[in-house]
Scaffold this motif. Structure first.
Motif, PDB file in Angstrom:
ATOM      1  N   THR A 219       6.033  -3.463   0.503  1.00 39.68           N
ATOM      2  CA  THR A 219       6.610  -4.681   1.054  1.00 39.68           C
ATOM      3  C   THR A 219       6.306  -4.791   2.544  1.00 39.68           C
ATOM      4  N   GLU A 220       6.167  -6.014   2.995  1.00 38.15           N
ATOM      5  CA  GLU A 220       5.792  -6.271   4.376  1.00 38.15           C
ATOM      6  C   GLU A 220       6.782  -5.661   5.357  1.00 38.15           C
ATOM      7  N   ASP A 221       8.054  -5.623   5.006  1.00 36.65           N
ATOM      8  CA  ASP A 221       9.076  -5.159   5.945  1.00 36.65           C
ATOM      9  C   ASP A 221       9.332  -3.653   5.887  1.00 36.65           C
ATOM     10  N   ASN A 222       8.563  -2.919   5.099  1.00 38.86           N
ATOM     11  CA  ASN A 222       8.743  -1.471   4.988  1.00 38.86           C
ATOM     12  C   ASN A 222       7.797  -0.770   5.969  1.00 38.86           C
ATOM     13  N   ALA A 223       8.182  -0.770   7.232  1.00 39.64           N
ATOM     14  CA  ALA A 223       7.318  -0.237   8.285  1.00 39.64           C
ATOM     15  C   ALA A 223       7.000   1.247   8.113  1.00 39.64           C
ATOM     16  N   PRO A 224       7.965   2.116   7.773  1.00 40.73           N
ATOM     17  CA  PRO A 224       7.624   3.532   7.611  1.00 40.73           C
ATOM     18  C   PRO A 224       6.583   3.779   6.524  1.00 40.73           C
ATOM     19  N   ALA A 225       6.731   3.096   5.382  1.00 39.16           N
ATOM     20  CA  ALA A 225       5.764   3.290   4.307  1.00 39.16           C
ATOM     21  C   ALA A 225       4.395   2.743   4.705  1.00 39.16           C
ATOM     22  N   ARG A 226       4.367   1.606   5.376  1.00 38.80           N
ATOM     23  CA  ARG A 226       3.090   1.052   5.813  1.00 38.80           C
ATOM     24  C   ARG A 226       2.367   2.007   6.748  1.00 38.80           C
ATOM     25  N   GLU A 227       3.099   2.657   7.647  1.00 33.49           N
ATOM     26  CA  GLU A 227       2.491   3.614   8.560  1.00 33.49           C
ATOM     27  C   GLU A 227       1.986   4.841   7.803  1.00 33.49           C
ATOM     28  N   LEU A 228       2.746   5.317   6.834  1.00 33.47           N
ATOM     29  CA  LEU A 228       2.323   6.442   6.013  1.00 33.47           C
ATOM     30  C   LEU A 228       1.002   6.135   5.318  1.00 33.47           C
ATOM     31  N   TYR A 229       0.914   4.959   4.707  1.00 34.27           N
ATOM     32  CA  TYR A 229      -0.292   4.621   3.968  1.00 34.27           C
ATOM     33  C   TYR A 229      -1.461   4.339   4.910  1.00 34.27           C
ATOM     34  N   ARG A 230      -1.178   3.822   6.102  1.00 35.94           N
ATOM     35  CA  ARG A 230      -2.239   3.623   7.086  1.00 35.94           C
ATOM     36  C   ARG A 230      -2.863   4.965   7.457  1.00 35.94           C
ATOM     37  N   ARG A 231      -2.024   5.960   7.681  1.00 38.67           N
ATOM     38  CA  ARG A 231      -2.540   7.289   8.020  1.00 38.67           C
ATOM     39  C   ARG A 231      -3.342   7.884   6.869  1.00 38.67           C
ATOM     40  N   ALA A 232      -3.014   7.482   5.646  1.00 37.90           N
ATOM     41  CA  ALA A 232      -3.744   7.974   4.478  1.00 37.90           C
ATOM     42  C   ALA A 232      -5.049   7.217   4.242  1.00 37.90           C
ATOM     43  N   GLY A 233      -5.343   6.227   5.076  1.00 38.08           N
ATOM     44  CA  GLY A 233      -6.615   5.522   4.978  1.00 38.08           C
ATOM     45  C   GLY A 233      -6.598   4.257   4.157  1.00 38.08           C
ATOM     46  N   LEU A 234      -5.425   3.820   3.695  1.00 38.43           N
ATOM     47  CA  LEU A 234      -5.345   2.592   2.907  1.00 38.43           C
ATOM     48  C   LEU A 234      -5.285   1.382   3.830  1.00 38.43           C
ATOM     49  N   ILE A 235      -6.019   0.342   3.479  1.00 39.98           N
ATOM     50  CA  ILE A 235      -6.038  -0.874   4.285  1.00 39.98           C
ATOM     51  C   ILE A 235      -5.682  -2.079   3.416  1.00 39.98           C
ATOM     52  N   GLU A 236      -5.239  -3.128   4.061  1.00 38.43           N
ATOM     53  CA  GLU A 236      -4.796  -4.325   3.347  1.00 38.43           C
ATOM     54  C   GLU A 236      -5.975  -5.064   2.731  1.00 38.43           C
ATOM     55  N   GLN A 237      -5.882  -5.305   1.419  1.00 38.02           N
ATOM     56  CA  GLN A 237      -6.888  -6.110   0.726  1.00 38.02           C
ATOM     57  C   GLN A 237      -6.457  -7.561   0.644  1.00 38.02           C
ATOM     58  N   HIS A 238      -5.187  -7.784   0.369  1.00 39.20           N
ATOM     59  CA  HIS A 238      -4.620  -9.132   0.386  1.00 39.20           C
ATOM     60  C   HIS A 238      -3.103  -9.016   0.354  1.00 39.20           C
ATOM     61  N   ARG A 239      -2.441 -10.145   0.442  1.00 38.64           N
ATOM     62  CA  ARG A 239      -0.990 -10.206   0.324  1.00 38.64           C
ATOM     63  C   ARG A 239      -0.615 -11.090  -0.858  1.00 38.64           C
ATOM     64  N   TYR A 240       0.552 -10.817  -1.388  1.00 39.00           N
ATOM     65  CA  TYR A 240       1.104 -11.732  -2.383  1.00 39.00           C
ATOM     66  C   TYR A 240       2.582 -11.894  -2.099  1.00 39.00           C
ATOM     67  N   TRP A 241       3.147 -12.907  -2.715  1.00 38.94           N
ATOM     68  CA  TRP A 241       4.569 -13.175  -2.520  1.00 38.94           C
ATOM     69  C   TRP A 241       5.112 -13.757  -3.818  1.00 38.94           C
ATOM     70  N   TYR A 242       6.420 -13.860  -3.876  1.00 44.01           N
ATOM     71  CA  TYR A 242       7.084 -14.393  -5.059  1.00 44.01           C
ATOM     72  C   TYR A 242       7.706 -15.746  -4.733  1.00 44.01           C
ATOM     73  N   ARG A 243       7.789 -16.573  -5.742  1.00 43.56           N
ATOM     74  CA  ARG A 243       8.587 -17.792  -5.725  1.00 43.56           C
ATOM     75  C   ARG A 243       9.628 -17.677  -6.819  1.00 43.56           C
ATOM     76  N   ARG A 244      10.856 -17.991  -6.483  1.00 43.57           N
ATOM     77  CA  ARG A 244      11.954 -17.945  -7.449  1.00 43.57           C
ATOM     78  C   ARG A 244      12.405 -19.364  -7.759  1.00 43.57           C
ATOM     79  N   GLY A 245      12.559 -19.634  -9.042  1.00 38.48           N
ATOM     80  CA  GLY A 245      12.931 -20.958  -9.463  1.00 38.48           C
ATOM     81  C   GLY A 245      14.371 -21.297  -9.145  1.00 38.48           C
ATOM     82  N   PRO A 246      14.689 -22.581  -9.056  1.00 39.16           N
ATOM     83  CA  PRO A 246      16.069 -22.998  -8.802  1.00 39.16           C
ATOM     84  C   PRO A 246      17.003 -22.476  -9.881  1.00 39.16           C
ATOM     85  N   ALA A 247      18.226 -22.163  -9.491  1.00 31.32           N
ATOM     86  CA  ALA A 247      19.210 -21.677 -10.466  1.00 31.32           C
ATOM     87  C   ALA A 247      19.492 -22.757 -11.475  1.00 31.32           C
TER      88      ALA A 247
END
Length: 247
Positions: A219-247
């Motif tokens: 997730t975009e807001d998980n800064a510690p995990a993003r830093e961990l994976y950056r150090r492991a050499g993983l880079i962003e390929q793309h982003r996705y997001w969710y849309r939730r329907g009206p109740a």
């Protein structure tokens, strides 16, 4: 792992990832993939919006909403990359709210180093693994089905002796791609390199089976995990997001 861009495009990588995290029920709407698994995880309970649904955008949105409502689930769509902009506009126009931006990270596997901590690998998750993954909470009935439904899957755990796992992760190999998911480290054992040990063990498992690349979502807001994976050499390929329907 050396840095390199994914050899698959957004749509193909998302379809491959969907094969590694299978819902209990799946149905095509044109090229879109409708998925349901009793509400367990967003990926297994959302429409994967890649390609052409075979309907005008507004009608496709209505069809997605009806499919999930018929199953007693909140309608949800997963929209990856720039290819989903037209569909995203249709969901937004129908009142679907955007949430949960996620990064898809990739890297070549390369040569896997030996894990810095002992990691146990198993083809099935036992009750201790499931408890560590859930943080001690109850998992819904669909969880085991989703976790184990892929063809070549492995469950990694760091276990003190004696004692239950203090860190777990799931790996799946699909067409040479290692998918890493369900990473959870007990709060009392974080910042000890256990997540890296899990990742290295899964990489070694995949390399032994002819794997060449790895992907994972964070997730975009998980800064510690993003830093961990950056150090492991993983880079962003793309982003996705969710849309939730009206109740």
């Amino acid at each position: 792992m050396g840095q390199a861009r994914s050899s698959l495009g957004v749509a193909d990588l998302q379809r491959l990832a969907a094969r590694g995290w299978r819902a209990q029920e799946e149905e095509q709407l044109g090229e879109w993939l409708l998925r349901a698994a009793g509400g367990f995880t967003g990926r297994a309970n959302s429409a994967l919006v890649v390609g052409d649904p075979g309907l005008p955008p507004a009608e496709a949105v209505t069809a997605v909403a009806r499919w999930y409502t018929d199953r007693g689930l909140a309608p949800r769509a997963m929209l990856p990359g720039v290819q989903a902009r037209r569909a995203d506009a249709a969901f937004a126009a129908a009142g679907w709210e955007r949430s949960d931006t996620v990064l898809m990270l990739t890297a070549p596997l390369g040569t896997a180093p030996a894990p810095a901590a002992p990691v146990e690998l198993s083809p099935t998750p036992d009750e201790a693994w499931l408890a560590a993954y859930s943080g001690g909470g109850a998992l819904p009935p669909a969880a085991r089905s989703v976790l184990t439904s892929a063809e070549d899957v492995v469950f990694a755990a760091v276990c003190p002796s004696p004692g239950p796992p203090v860190a777990v992760a799931r790996g799946v190999l699909t067409d040479g791609w290692l998918g890493v998911a369900a990473v959870n480290v007990d709060p009392g054992h974080r910042r000890q390199g256990l997540a890296t040990a899990l990742l290295d063990a899964l990489r070694g498992w995949a390399v032994e089976r002819g794997g060449h690349s790895v992907y994972l979502q964070v997730t975009e807001d998980n800064a510690p995990a993003r830093e961990l994976y950056r150090r492991a050499g993983l880079i962003e390929q793309h982003r996705y997001w969710y849309r939730r329907g009206p109740a």
